[in-house]
Enzyme design. Structure first.
Site, PDB file in Angstrom:
ATOM      1  N   CYS A   9       0.881  -1.114  -0.136  1.00  0.00           N
ATOM      2  CA  CYS A   9       0.036  -0.041  -0.028  1.00  0.00           C
ATOM      3  C   CYS A   9       0.829   1.256   0.143  1.00  0.00           C
ATOM      4  O   CYS A   9       2.188   1.200  -0.398  1.00  0.00           O
ATOM      5  CB  CYS A   9      -1.065  -0.084   1.249  1.00  0.00           C
ATOM      6  SG  CYS A   9      -0.169  -0.149   2.738  1.00  0.00           S
ATOM      7  N   ARG A  15      -3.213  -0.577   5.424  1.00  0.00           N
ATOM      8  CA  ARG A  15      -4.056  -1.786   4.412  1.00  0.00           C
ATOM      9  C   ARG A  15      -3.076  -3.045   4.333  1.00  0.00           C
ATOM     10  O   ARG A  15      -3.421  -4.004   4.453  1.00  0.00           O
ATOM     11  CB  ARG A  15      -4.138  -1.263   3.169  1.00  0.00           C
ATOM     12  CG  ARG A  15      -5.338  -0.201   3.260  1.00  0.00           C
ATOM     13  CD  ARG A  15      -5.660   0.475   1.923  1.00  0.00           C
ATOM     14  NE  ARG A  15      -4.379   1.553   1.774  1.00  0.00           N
ATOM     15  CZ  ARG A  15      -4.477   2.190   0.551  1.00  0.00           C
ATOM     16  NH1 ARG A  15      -5.018   1.963  -0.413  1.00  0.00           N
ATOM     17  NH2 ARG A  15      -3.235   2.947   0.664  1.00  0.00           N
ATOM     18  N   ASP A 127      -8.067   3.888   0.927  1.00  0.00           N
ATOM     19  CA  ASP A 127      -6.900   4.257   1.926  1.00  0.00           C
ATOM     20  C   ASP A 127      -8.201   4.646   3.060  1.00  0.00           C
ATOM     21  O   ASP A 127      -8.634   5.517   2.862  1.00  0.00           O
ATOM     22  CB  ASP A 127      -6.325   5.388   1.118  1.00  0.00           C
ATOM     23  CG  ASP A 127      -5.192   6.260   2.078  1.00  0.00           C
ATOM     24  OD1 ASP A 127      -5.261   5.542   3.388  1.00  0.00           O
ATOM     25  OD2 ASP A 127      -4.637   6.908   1.932  1.00  0.00           O
TER      26      ASP A 127
HETATM   27  P1  4NP Z   1      -1.709   2.830   4.135  1.00  0.00           P
HETATM   28  O1  4NP Z   1      -2.432   4.189   4.633  1.00  0.00           O
HETATM   29  O2  4NP Z   1      -1.132   2.915   2.610  1.00  0.00           O
HETATM   30  O3  4NP Z   1      -2.706   1.659   3.792  1.00  0.00           O
HETATM   31  O4  4NP Z   1      -0.757   2.295   5.003  1.00  0.00           O
HETATM   32  C1  4NP Z   1      -1.970   5.336   4.830  1.00  0.00           C
HETATM   33  C2  4NP Z   1      -0.911   5.589   5.772  1.00  0.00           C
HETATM   34  C3  4NP Z   1      -0.168   6.887   5.716  1.00  0.00           C
HETATM   35  C4  4NP Z   1      -0.675   7.713   4.741  1.00  0.00           C
HETATM   36  C5  4NP Z   1      -1.599   7.546   3.783  1.00  0.00           C
HETATM   37  C6  4NP Z   1      -2.147   6.269   3.847  1.00  0.00           C
HETATM   38  N1  4NP Z   1       0.070   9.074   5.179  1.00  0.00           N
HETATM   39  O5  4NP Z   1      -0.321  10.076   4.153  1.00  0.00           O
HETATM   40  O6  4NP Z   1       0.890   9.154   5.694  1.00  0.00           O
END
Ligand code: 4NP
Length: 166
Positions: A9, A15, A127
């Protein structure tokens, strides 16, 4: 040789660590740990070294999934060589992975998580980072379906490759 899956992800704190935990739980329940293994990584390094997001952890643990992974970015050279399936959670992840691919063999390893789901209601694992509780539950709902679909596909492939065809 074990089949190896890398879930990817953006941040590797919501995720893909959840996908890893859901998939590991299926492997354990179905006695497939010696045949298949998985890991997770992010296309960005913003959260490198951090544990999974506390909100994601608390939603996951209610369903019995312990998120133990520590965030790391994708390493294109090591990961494309090591893993058989590289599975992005949304179109941006898949696009970023395709940009990292070195050749056609690398490209062939890249998939999108929802392509393995039985339910066709979602085209990606959305997300959840800037949203509310529903988003974290939805991540787990989609992953429970799609991880089983991915595992079915891998088991068919292992059977297909085995000389006895079983
Ligand atoms: P992930 O979620 O891609 O599912 O781990 C996110 C975690 C952090 C961020 C965005 C999405 N961020 O912008 O820091």
């Amino acid at each position: 040789m074990k089949e190896k899956v890398l879930f990817v992800c953006l941040g590797n704190i919501c995720r893909s660590p959840s996908a890893e935990a859901v998939f590991n739980s299926l492997l354990e329940n179905q006695g497939l740990e010696s045949a298949v293994e998985c890991d997770s990584a992010g296309t960005a390094a913003y959260h490198e070294g951090e544990p999974a997001d506390a909100r994601m952890q608390s939603h996951a643990i209610r369903r019995g999934y312990r998120l133990t992974s520590v965030s790391r970015p994708v390493d294109p050279v090591v990961d494309f060589d090591r893993f058989d399936y590289i599975v992005g959670m949304d179109d941006n992840n898949v696009w970023d992975l395709k940009k990292m691919a070195r050749n056609l063999d690398d490209l062939k390893k890249i998939h999108k998580m929802t392509d393995f789901a039985k339910s066709k209601s979602y085209q990606s694992v959305p997300d959840p980072y800037y949203g509310g509780a529903d988003g974290f539950e939805l991540v787990l709902d989609i992953l429970e379906d799609a991880c089983q679909g991915l595992l079915n596909r891998i088991v068919w492939e292992i059977r297909d490759k085995s000389p006895a065809g079983k």
